[in-house]
Design a protein around this motif. Structure first.
Motif, short mmCIF file in Angstrom:
data_model
loop_
_atom_site.label_atom_id
_atom_site.label_comp_id
_atom_site.label_asym_id
_atom_site.label_seq_id
_atom_site.Cartn_x
_atom_site.Cartn_y
_atom_site.Cartn_z
N GLU A 1 18.49 -72.37 -36.23
CA GLU A 1 18.18 -71.68 -35.84
C GLU A 1 18.08 -70.11 -37.02
O GLU A 1 17.27 -69.38 -36.38
CB GLU A 1 20.34 -71.39 -36.54
N LEU B 1 23.12 -58.63 -28.86
CA LEU B 1 24.46 -59.25 -28.13
C LEU B 1 25.00 -60.50 -29.70
O LEU B 1 24.24 -61.26 -29.53
CB LEU B 1 24.68 -59.78 -27.43
N TYR B 2 25.97 -60.31 -30.15
CA TYR B 2 26.08 -61.30 -31.06
C TYR B 2 27.62 -61.63 -30.39
O TYR B 2 27.82 -61.72 -29.51
CB TYR B 2 26.77 -60.26 -32.60
N VAL B 3 28.09 -63.00 -30.93
CA VAL B 3 29.16 -63.82 -30.63
C VAL B 3 30.49 -63.36 -31.57
O VAL B 3 30.25 -62.98 -32.51
CB VAL B 3 28.90 -65.46 -31.45
N GLY B 4 31.13 -63.54 -30.13
CA GLY B 4 32.38 -62.43 -30.90
C GLY B 4 33.25 -62.82 -32.02
O GLY B 4 33.20 -63.71 -32.84
N LEU C 1 23.79 -63.85 -30.27
CA LEU C 1 24.10 -65.31 -28.78
C LEU C 1 23.07 -65.99 -28.53
O LEU C 1 23.25 -66.95 -28.31
CB LEU C 1 24.96 -64.20 -27.94
N LEU C 2 21.74 -65.29 -28.59
CA LEU C 2 20.66 -65.73 -27.75
C LEU C 2 20.15 -66.57 -28.54
O LEU C 2 19.69 -68.46 -28.21
CB LEU C 2 19.36 -65.24 -27.33
N HIS D 1 21.69 -68.78 -31.39
CA HIS D 1 22.96 -69.58 -31.31
C HIS D 1 22.54 -70.47 -30.09
O HIS D 1 22.57 -71.39 -30.75
CB HIS D 1 24.42 -69.43 -31.56
N LEU D 2 22.32 -70.15 -28.94
CA LEU D 2 22.22 -70.45 -27.32
C LEU D 2 21.13 -72.00 -28.16
O LEU D 2 20.85 -72.71 -27.42
CB LEU D 2 22.34 -70.40 -26.66
N PRO E 1 31.02 -70.85 -34.77
CA PRO E 1 30.83 -69.27 -34.95
C PRO E 1 32.28 -68.70 -34.67
O PRO E 1 32.99 -67.96 -35.39
CB PRO E 1 31.14 -68.51 -33.19
#
Length: 170
Positions: free
Chosen positions: A86, A98-101, A107-108, A110-111, A163
């Motif tokens: 990461e 974009l972020y994990v809520g 987000l990207l 993380h994935l 998260p």
């Protein structure tokens, strides 16, 4: 590095704290992965194979406590590996949109880190560790298939726990 701009500069979430978070998330994901591991025909074989490689003994002769301990240790190390990936990905990519809520976890990134961790887990076990035992060659296909399911469960758990812990720390 993680884009925890606010958090990395606070004493609450240092780099070492993030690695500990990855380790704890990895341990919990390893616990979750026990569900398919114990229900699949060859699901519990991977920890015995890994312990057999480390001890130089046949997987059938490995102490179950050692195999279990190794399973959890590997889960912790895979969580740390995920964290390092990461950090590496985030250092190479542009600022995220974009972020994990509810977190500052991109987000990207993380994935992608989850995908790299999954590919490493499946590939390393299936093509480096498992082939060391010719005695299991007749079962390679089933062991790999069951490991694929178990590793998927592990990575999904990791994808939720990281998260989740970050939200607790915010």
């Amino acid at each position: 590095m993680f884009t925890f701009d606010v958090f990395l500069h606070s004493p609450a979430l240092t780099t070492s704290t993030v690695y500990v978070l990855g380790a704890v998330a990895g341990l919990l994901a390893a616990i979750v992965s026990n569900v398919p591991m114990h229900r699949l025909p060859e699901g519990s074989t991977p920890p015995f194979v890994a312990a057999g490689v480390l001890t130089g003994s046949d997987p059938e002769g490995v102490d179950p406590t050692l195999a279990s301990g190794l399973h959890y240790a590997a889960g912790i190390l895979a969580g740390v590996f995920y964290t390092a990936v990461e950090y590496g990905i985030e250092g190479l990519t542009p600022p995220p949109e974009l972020y994990v809520g509810g977190t500052q976890l991109p987000l990207l990134t993380h994935l992608l880190a989850l995908l790299v961790t999954f590919v490493f887990l499946v590939g390393f076990f299936s093509y480096v560790v498992l082939p060391r035992f010719d005695s299991l060659s007749g079962s390679y296909r089933q062991i790999r298939r069951d490991w694929l399911v178990t590793a998927t469960t592990y990575v999904l758990g990791l994808g939720v726990f990281v998260p989740g812990f970050l939200r607790l720390l915010i």
